[in-house]
Write a protein that holds these residues in place. Structure first.
Motif, PDB file in Angstrom:
ATOM      1  N   ARG A 149     -43.584  42.587 -80.133  1.00  0.00           N
ATOM      2  CA  ARG A 149     -44.406  42.901 -78.948  1.00  0.00           C
ATOM      3  C   ARG A 149     -44.387  44.399 -78.661  1.00  0.00           C
ATOM      4  O   ARG A 149     -45.418  44.995 -78.361  1.00  0.00           O
ATOM      5  CB  ARG A 149     -43.902  42.133 -77.726  1.00  0.00           C
ATOM      6  N   ALA A 150     -43.202  45.007 -78.753  1.00  0.00           N
ATOM      7  CA  ALA A 150     -43.078  46.435 -78.435  1.00  0.00           C
ATOM      8  C   ALA A 150     -43.848  47.302 -79.426  1.00  0.00           C
ATOM      9  O   ALA A 150     -44.505  48.264 -79.046  1.00  0.00           O
ATOM     10  CB  ALA A 150     -41.606  46.847 -78.398  1.00  0.00           C
ATOM     11  N   THR A 151     -43.755  46.958 -80.711  1.00  0.00           N
ATOM     12  CA  THR A 151     -44.389  47.785 -81.742  1.00  0.00           C
ATOM     13  C   THR A 151     -45.824  47.371 -82.032  1.00  0.00           C
ATOM     14  O   THR A 151     -46.548  48.110 -82.679  1.00  0.00           O
ATOM     15  CB  THR A 151     -43.598  47.723 -83.061  1.00  0.00           C
ATOM     16  N   THR A 152     -46.213  46.183 -81.600  1.00  0.00           N
ATOM     17  CA  THR A 152     -47.514  45.572 -81.888  1.00  0.00           C
ATOM     18  C   THR A 152     -47.698  45.335 -83.385  1.00  0.00           C
ATOM     19  O   THR A 152     -48.826  45.261 -83.866  1.00  0.00           O
ATOM     20  CB  THR A 152     -48.709  46.377 -81.321  1.00  0.00           C
ATOM     21  N   LEU A 153     -46.606  45.186 -84.119  1.00  0.00           N
ATOM     22  CA  LEU A 153     -46.644  45.027 -85.577  1.00  0.00           C
ATOM     23  C   LEU A 153     -45.861  43.782 -86.001  1.00  0.00           C
ATOM     24  O   LEU A 153     -45.007  43.295 -85.259  1.00  0.00           O
ATOM     25  CB  LEU A 153     -46.042  46.264 -86.258  1.00  0.00           C
ATOM     26  N   PRO A 154     -46.122  43.286 -87.220  1.00  0.00           N
ATOM     27  CA  PRO A 154     -45.335  42.165 -87.729  1.00  0.00           C
ATOM     28  C   PRO A 154     -43.878  42.573 -87.956  1.00  0.00           C
ATOM     29  O   PRO A 154     -43.599  43.696 -88.384  1.00  0.00           O
ATOM     30  CB  PRO A 154     -45.992  41.820 -89.067  1.00  0.00           C
ATOM     31  N   VAL A 155     -42.974  41.640 -87.686  1.00  0.00           N
ATOM     32  CA  VAL A 155     -41.543  41.866 -87.878  1.00  0.00           C
ATOM     33  C   VAL A 155     -40.974  40.699 -88.677  1.00  0.00           C
ATOM     34  O   VAL A 155     -41.177  39.540 -88.316  1.00  0.00           O
ATOM     35  CB  VAL A 155     -40.807  41.994 -86.522  1.00  0.00           C
ATOM     36  N   GLU A 156     -40.278  41.020 -89.761  1.00  0.00           N
ATOM     37  CA  GLU A 156     -39.578  40.003 -90.542  1.00  0.00           C
ATOM     38  C   GLU A 156     -38.115  40.002 -90.108  1.00  0.00           C
ATOM     39  O   GLU A 156     -37.488  41.057 -90.047  1.00  0.00           O
ATOM     40  CB  GLU A 156     -39.674  40.338 -92.035  1.00  0.00           C
ATOM     41  N   VAL A 157     -37.572  38.817 -89.830  1.00  0.00           N
ATOM     42  CA  VAL A 157     -36.173  38.670 -89.431  1.00  0.00           C
ATOM     43  C   VAL A 157     -35.441  38.013 -90.589  1.00  0.00           C
ATOM     44  O   VAL A 157     -35.822  36.938 -91.047  1.00  0.00           O
ATOM     45  CB  VAL A 157     -36.050  37.805 -88.158  1.00  0.00           C
ATOM     46  N   LEU A 211     -29.527  32.535 -85.514  1.00  0.00           N
ATOM     47  CA  LEU A 211     -30.893  32.897 -85.875  1.00  0.00           C
ATOM     48  C   LEU A 211     -31.814  32.893 -84.664  1.00  0.00           C
ATOM     49  O   LEU A 211     -32.677  33.769 -84.536  1.00  0.00           O
ATOM     50  CB  LEU A 211     -31.432  31.957 -86.968  1.00  0.00           C
ATOM     51  N   ASP A 212     -31.654  31.937 -83.764  1.00  0.00           N
ATOM     52  CA  ASP A 212     -32.521  31.890 -82.585  1.00  0.00           C
ATOM     53  C   ASP A 212     -32.427  33.169 -81.763  1.00  0.00           C
ATOM     54  O   ASP A 212     -33.447  33.694 -81.300  1.00  0.00           O
ATOM     55  CB  ASP A 212     -32.181  30.677 -81.710  1.00  0.00           C
ATOM     56  N   ALA A 213     -31.222  33.684 -81.580  1.00  0.00           N
ATOM     57  CA  ALA A 213     -31.048  34.927 -80.827  1.00  0.00           C
ATOM     58  C   ALA A 213     -31.681  36.103 -81.578  1.00  0.00           C
ATOM     59  O   ALA A 213     -32.331  36.961 -80.970  1.00  0.00           O
ATOM     60  CB  ALA A 213     -29.564  35.190 -80.571  1.00  0.00           C
ATOM     61  N   ALA A 214     -31.517  36.133 -82.897  1.00  0.00           N
ATOM     62  CA  ALA A 214     -32.127  37.206 -83.701  1.00  0.00           C
ATOM     63  C   ALA A 214     -33.648  37.121 -83.645  1.00  0.00           C
ATOM     64  O   ALA A 214     -34.337  38.148 -83.559  1.00  0.00           O
ATOM     65  CB  ALA A 214     -31.639  37.117 -85.142  1.00  0.00           C
ATOM     66  N   LEU A 215     -34.175  35.903 -83.683  1.00  0.00           N
ATOM     67  CA  LEU A 215     -35.626  35.725 -83.605  1.00  0.00           C
ATOM     68  C   LEU A 215     -36.173  36.202 -82.263  1.00  0.00           C
ATOM     69  O   LEU A 215     -37.276  36.754 -82.195  1.00  0.00           O
ATOM     70  CB  LEU A 215     -36.008  34.263 -83.841  1.00  0.00           C
ATOM     71  N   HIS A 231     -25.158  39.805 -88.752  1.00  0.00           N
ATOM     72  CA  HIS A 231     -26.126  40.888 -88.696  1.00  0.00           C
ATOM     73  C   HIS A 231     -27.457  40.396 -89.258  1.00  0.00           C
ATOM     74  O   HIS A 231     -27.476  39.672 -90.251  1.00  0.00           O
ATOM     75  CB  HIS A 231     -25.647  42.099 -89.492  1.00  0.00           C
ATOM     76  N   TYR A 232     -28.527  40.811 -88.615  1.00  0.00           N
ATOM     77  CA  TYR A 232     -29.883  40.483 -89.041  1.00  0.00           C
ATOM     78  C   TYR A 232     -30.674  41.776 -89.167  1.00  0.00           C
ATOM     79  O   TYR A 232     -30.520  42.685 -88.353  1.00  0.00           O
ATOM     80  CB  TYR A 232     -30.585  39.585 -88.020  1.00  0.00           C
ATOM     81  N   MET A 233     -31.518  41.840 -90.186  1.00  0.00           N
ATOM     82  CA  MET A 233     -32.412  42.982 -90.362  1.00  0.00           C
ATOM     83  C   MET A 233     -33.780  42.589 -89.839  1.00  0.00           C
ATOM     84  O   MET A 233     -34.349  41.583 -90.264  1.00  0.00           O
ATOM     85  CB  MET A 233     -32.505  43.382 -91.829  1.00  0.00           C
TER      86      MET A 233
END
Length: 117
Positions: free
Chosen positions: A100-108, A88-92, A3-5
């Motif tokens: 892209r969808a939110t136009t915001l930064p995302v931390e994985v 990790l590659d799939a989560a990234l 699981h990845y957040m």
């Protein structure tokens, strides 16, 4: 599977206008549907404004409650998605698409599997 957040960070302050927010929410719903179809989507949620938070700290063995966010900042945690991914590659890739969808930064970030080691 791990699981990845995927944490979504947004500017502090009032939300954008409906004309800005509506296409973002439409893209986000489409991505969530795709994650579900792929079996990657576990859970997602948006958060209320940080001013609604209560912080609990323990001092001298007693919990102390204070109003407001844990820290003040120009960006705040606005929401998150939990995905199940083989690596990790799939989560990234899900994180890229979420950004892209939110136009915001995302931390994985990977989540512990329950083993405290």
């Amino acid at each position: 599977m791990t699981h990845y957040m995927l944490s979504i960070y947004q500017p502090a302050g009032p939300p954008p206008s409906d004309e800005v927010l509506e296409p973002i929410m439409r893209d986000l719903e489409a991505l969530n549907a795709e994650m579900r179809e792929a079996g990657a989507w576990v859970f997602a949620g948006g958060l209320h404004d940080p001013s609604t938070a209560t912080v609990i700290r323990t001092k001298d063995g007693e919990p102390l409650l204070t109003d407001g966010p844990f820290t003040e900042g120009k960006e705040v945690l606005g929401g998150f998605t939990i995905v199940s991914a083989p690596d990790l590659d799939a989560a990234l890739e899900w994180g890229r698409r979420l950004s892209r969808a939110t136009t915001l930064p995302v931390e994985v970030r990977p989540m512990h599997d329950g083993d405290p080691r």
